[in-house]
Write an enzyme that holds these catalytic residues in place. Sequence first.
Site, PDB file in Angstrom:
ATOM      1  N   SER A 127       0.836  -1.190   0.000  1.00  0.00           N
ATOM      2  CA  SER A 127       0.000   0.000   0.000  1.00  0.00           C
ATOM      3  C   SER A 127       0.874   1.243   0.000  1.00  0.00           C
ATOM      4  O   SER A 127       1.909   1.286   0.664  1.00  0.00           O
ATOM      5  CB  SER A 127      -0.894   0.000   1.236  1.00  0.00           C
ATOM      6  OG  SER A 127      -1.600   1.214   1.324  1.00  0.00           O
ATOM      7  N   TYR A 186      -2.348  -0.559   9.857  1.00  0.00           N
ATOM      8  CA  TYR A 186      -2.484  -0.851   8.435  1.00  0.00           C
ATOM      9  C   TYR A 186      -1.221  -0.444   7.681  1.00  0.00           C
ATOM     10  O   TYR A 186      -0.708  -1.201   6.863  1.00  0.00           O
ATOM     11  CB  TYR A 186      -3.700  -0.124   7.846  1.00  0.00           C
ATOM     12  CG  TYR A 186      -3.835  -0.295   6.362  1.00  0.00           C
ATOM     13  CD1 TYR A 186      -4.269  -1.498   5.822  1.00  0.00           C
ATOM     14  CD2 TYR A 186      -3.505   0.727   5.490  1.00  0.00           C
ATOM     15  CE1 TYR A 186      -4.378  -1.674   4.455  1.00  0.00           C
ATOM     16  CE2 TYR A 186      -3.619   0.551   4.115  1.00  0.00           C
ATOM     17  CZ  TYR A 186      -4.048  -0.636   3.611  1.00  0.00           C
ATOM     18  OH  TYR A 186      -4.148  -0.811   2.262  1.00  0.00           O
TER      19      TYR A 186
END
Length: 167
Positions: free
Chosen positions: A148, A162
Site C-alpha cells: 500500500s 495498516y
Amino acid sequence: MELQEAFIVAASCIGFISVCKAFVNFVRWVWVMFLRPPKNLKDYGSWGIVTGSAQGIGKIKSMVIDLAKLRGEEIANAIEEEIKGLDVGVLINNVGMAYPYARFFHEVDLELMENIIKLNLGAATWVTRAVLPGMLKKKKGAIVNISSNSAHLPSFPLYTLYSTTEA
C-alpha cells in the site's frame, strides 16, 4: 612528491571506478525500464492467482477462501486444494485489510489487530508457499507482492497498524 602523486592516482582510480559503476547501473536501469522486450506472462503458465480481488478481472475461475479466518498452514492447504491440476504461472498478492474507520492505535481492539496482522502479513506468505512449489517444478513463474502506498506517505494518520503491515 611521489607519495602525493601516488595518492592522487589512487584517488582518481577510485573516483573513475565509482563513476563507471554509477554509469553502468544507470544504463542497466534504462534497459530494464524502457528497452527490454516485455515478458509474455502466458509463457509462465495458463493460470494466475490474484488474492484480494473483488471484481473487474474478467473471465475467471473464482475461489473464495476467507484468509482472515484460516490460520497458517490451513491457508496453504486450502489454496493447494483449489489449484490442484492448474498450471499457475503468476501470483499477485494483493490481499489487505484496514480499519473500518480511522482510530488511534490504542483504540484498535485486539481481535481486529490480530486479523489485520494475520491477513496483511501471513496470508501472502502462506499463499506464496502453496503456489511456489509448482513454479519451482516448472522452473518459471512470477510473484508480485502489492503493498500500500500508505506505508510510504509522510502522513497517514490514525492508520498505524495498516500502514506498518502493508509496507
